[in-house]
Scaffold this active site. Structure first.
Site, PDB file in Angstrom:
ATOM      1  N   ASN A 232      41.051  44.832  43.985  1.00 59.94           N
ATOM      2  CA  ASN A 232      40.750  45.620  45.182  1.00 59.94           C
ATOM      3  C   ASN A 232      39.413  46.344  45.068  1.00 59.94           C
ATOM      4  OD1 ASN A 232      41.907  47.214  43.153  1.00 59.94           O
ATOM      5  ND2 ASN A 232      42.786  48.668  44.602  1.00 59.94           N
TER       6      ASN A 232
ATOM      7  N   LYS B 118      39.165  40.470  31.606  1.00 58.62           N
ATOM      8  CA  LYS B 118      39.974  39.557  32.405  1.00 58.62           C
ATOM      9  C   LYS B 118      40.103  40.126  33.814  1.00 58.62           C
ATOM     10  CE  LYS B 118      43.583  38.699  34.054  1.00 58.62           C
ATOM     11  NZ  LYS B 118      43.986  38.312  35.469  1.00 58.62           N
ATOM     12  N   PRO B 119      39.287  39.640  34.773  1.00 56.22           N
ATOM     13  CA  PRO B 119      39.386  40.131  36.151  1.00 56.22           C
ATOM     14  C   PRO B 119      40.538  39.449  36.891  1.00 56.22           C
ATOM     15  CG  PRO B 119      37.273  39.023  35.678  1.00 56.22           C
ATOM     16  CD  PRO B 119      38.227  38.651  34.610  1.00 56.22           C
ATOM     17  N   ALA B 120      40.810  39.941  38.101  1.00 55.74           N
ATOM     18  CA  ALA B 120      41.784  39.292  38.974  1.00 55.74           C
ATOM     19  C   ALA B 120      41.257  37.934  39.417  1.00 55.74           C
ATOM     20  CB  ALA B 120      42.063  40.176  40.189  1.00 55.74           C
TER      21      ALA B 120
ATOM     22  N   SER C 187      49.357  47.503  38.689  1.00 59.25           N
ATOM     23  CA  SER C 187      50.602  48.118  39.139  1.00 59.25           C
ATOM     24  C   SER C 187      51.290  48.875  38.009  1.00 59.25           C
ATOM     25  CB  SER C 187      51.552  47.039  39.671  1.00 59.25           C
ATOM     26  OG  SER C 187      52.046  46.245  38.603  1.00 59.25           O
TER      27      SER C 187
ATOM     28  N   GLU D 267      45.462  52.730  34.122  1.00 60.46           N
ATOM     29  CA  GLU D 267      45.166  53.291  35.446  1.00 60.46           C
ATOM     30  C   GLU D 267      46.013  52.509  36.434  1.00 60.46           C
ATOM     31  OE1 GLU D 267      44.400  53.983  38.910  1.00 60.46           O
ATOM     32  OE2 GLU D 267      42.712  52.616  38.643  1.00 60.46           O
TER      33      GLU D 267
ATOM     34  N   CYS E 202      44.467  52.391  44.846  1.00 58.24           N
ATOM     35  CA  CYS E 202      45.457  53.157  44.080  1.00 58.24           C
ATOM     36  C   CYS E 202      45.476  54.602  44.551  1.00 58.24           C
ATOM     37  CB  CYS E 202      45.176  53.068  42.591  1.00 58.24           C
ATOM     38  SG  CYS E 202      43.516  53.601  42.120  1.00 58.24           S
TER      39      CYS E 202
END
Length: 503
Positions: free
Chosen positions: A152, A175-177, A232, A253, A287
């Protein structure tokens, strides 16, 4: 039609060309593939950690002020590529272009802050209790940091980890999304262009299951000394458990159910504006997004009328235009958001109009205000990652604080009032790591500590000087130049007072 980008992992400076194919699509036009991504497996993640471990020692030997100059170069490179990077973020995750520009600006701000920290990794010189002896403390890098980030904020939030970790002399495996792979790869290229040696920063594209398995193996091998995770609360628990088995404390986080308390003396127009931005900006996919407005019963109707009018007037659509928000990030988030809409119950009042997906190609959804939420509702207790905000009432400030803390998260919060006493009572009582006064729950500045408590994290903090404690460890040294063994607490001179003396 534009050809999709080809995105692969980079380990030790070398590209990993084989892997499982994954398509990163534009959520505003899901038929358009932004990037064809090659996902590696657990073994590829482990190899990246080994490469980082092999490169880290030499990187740590580079003087910290010189590492600070590399961070300065990263900032200048990002600044020079602001529009291109922001356009890519908008294309890949549907974030409005104005917000994407702000996200890229945050990377520059982070670099501007930390370039100076290369000259301020201070330790202390401490007096000894014995003569001819000196005591010192030093900040030393932890080693290899494995960083896993959400999509995000595909470039700003990673910079919160990457910049201080590299500055402090660590090597990084990032390691990104997967659904933000093109944006992440572009940021990696900007970092690499600043002159980082091969292996100091590695980027790995993998799914969650393979990442977890690889992280487990790397921790067992001792090639990872710090884990940073943004995502999450549920996955954060798993990461925390894994790190705990290896006696490590991760930087977590996680999610939020962020409250906004509106007191009777609040500027209601300002409060409605803040609720609009924090509740529906980025389609509620932060978040720090507003979860529940806790509004005093005397001003409930007046506030709700203003809030509903503001939401009704907001523009939703093409993220390249002047809109409040664009599409949801990815199909998985759209499906999850529809589950949240199923939590609406008969005792709720839904405003301001239509609910559900907006007709058309993109993953666009109507904004929803749910009035009348109760403290035992799922909509009150659980994070809802999407354009939905609950509203409830209170009669006393103590009740409002209890309601703000009830969900068990502790990331961000806000209070609207002109009463300083109420502000400080709220600050003292709320469990959130961040408090805003007459401002929204969203909007972090690069030089303040960012992080949460409870379900929102393990108390670790990012940003500003506070994040240095995540990527360094304190080392103590005592230097005895007396020429004899002096034993602490034993060979200590004592001056005897006359405690019986009286005037």
């Amino acid at each position: 039609m534009a050809v999709a980008r080809q995105i692969v992992s980079v380990v030790g400076g070398d590209e990993l060309t084989s892997g499982t194919p994954y398509a990163s699509v534009n959520p505003a036009r899901p038929s358009h593939t932004v990037a064809d991504v090659s996902l590696t497996d657990a073994a590829g993640f482990v190899d990246a950690c080994r490469a980082a471990s092999a490169a880290q020692r030499e990187w740590a030997r580079v003087p910290a002020p010189v590492r600070g100059r590399v961070i300065a170069s990263i900032g200048r490179l990002v600044e020079a590529n602001t529009e291109a990077l922001a356009r890519l973020v908008t294309e890949e995750i549907g974030k409005p272009y104005a917000e994407a520009l702000g996200e890229v600006r945050e990377i520059v701000d982070t670099c501007d802050f930390f370039l100076g920290e290369g000259r301020r990794l201070y330790g202390q010189t401490i007096p000894s209790e014995m003569p001819d002896k000196s005591l010192f403390t030093f900040r030393v890098p932890v080693g290899v940091a494995a960083v896993v980030t959400a999509g995000n904020f595909p470039v700003a939030v990673p910079s919160w980890y990457l910049v201080p970790a590299l500055l402090c002399g660590n090597a990084v495996v990032w390691k990104p999304a997967e659904y933000a792979a093109a944006s992440a790869h572009a940021l990696y290229r900007l970092f690499a262009a600043a002159g980082l040696p091969g292996g100091v920063l590695n980027i790995v594209f993998a799914d969650g299951e393979q990442t977890y398995a690889g992280l487990d193996r790397a921790l067992g091998e001792g090639t990872v000394q710090k884990v940073g995770f943004t995502g999450s609360s549920a996955v954060g628990r798993l990461v925390g458990e894994l790190c705990g088995r290896h006696l490590q404390s991760p930087c977590l986080e996680l999610g939020g159910k962020n409250p906004m308390v509106v007191l009777p003396d609040a500027d209601l127009d300002l409060a409605a504006e803040g609720a609009l931005f924090s509740g529906f900006g980025t389609a509620g996919q932060r978040c720090t997004s507003l979860g529940t407005v806790i509004v005093h019963e005397e001003v409930h109707d007046a506030f709700l009328r203003r809030f509903a009018d503001a939401v009704r007037s907001a523009k939703i659509g093409d993220p390249n235009g002047d809109v409040l928000y664009g599409p949801l990030l990815d199909q998985r988030f759209a499906e999850r958001y529809e589950e949240y809409l199923g939590w609406v119950r008969p005792h709720h009042t839904v405003l301001p109009g239509p609910v559900g997906r907006i007709d058309g190609e993109g993953l666009y959804y109507h904004p929803v205000i749910v009035d009348g939420v109760r403290p035992d509702d799922r909509l009150f207790l659980e994070e809802t990652f999407g354009p939905i905000v609950g509203v409830t009432t209170f009669s006393t400030l103590d009740e409002a604080i209890d309601l703000a803390n009830r969900p068990g998260y502790g990331l961000s919060s806000s209070v609207y009032t002109s009463d300083p006493k109420a502000v400080f009572r709220f600050r003292e009582g709320v469990s959130a790591g961040m408090v805003s006064v007459n401002n929204s729950t969203s909007g972090a500045e690069a030089h303040l500590p960012f992080g949460g408590n409870g379900k929102s994290g393990n108390g670790s903090r990012q940003s500003g000087m506070w994040v240095l404690d995540q990527f360094t460890r304190w080392q103590a040294m005592n230097w005895d130049y007396s020429g004899r063994l002096q034993k602490a607490q034993m060979d200590v001179a004592e001056i005897i007072p006359d405690l019986g003396f009286r005037l």
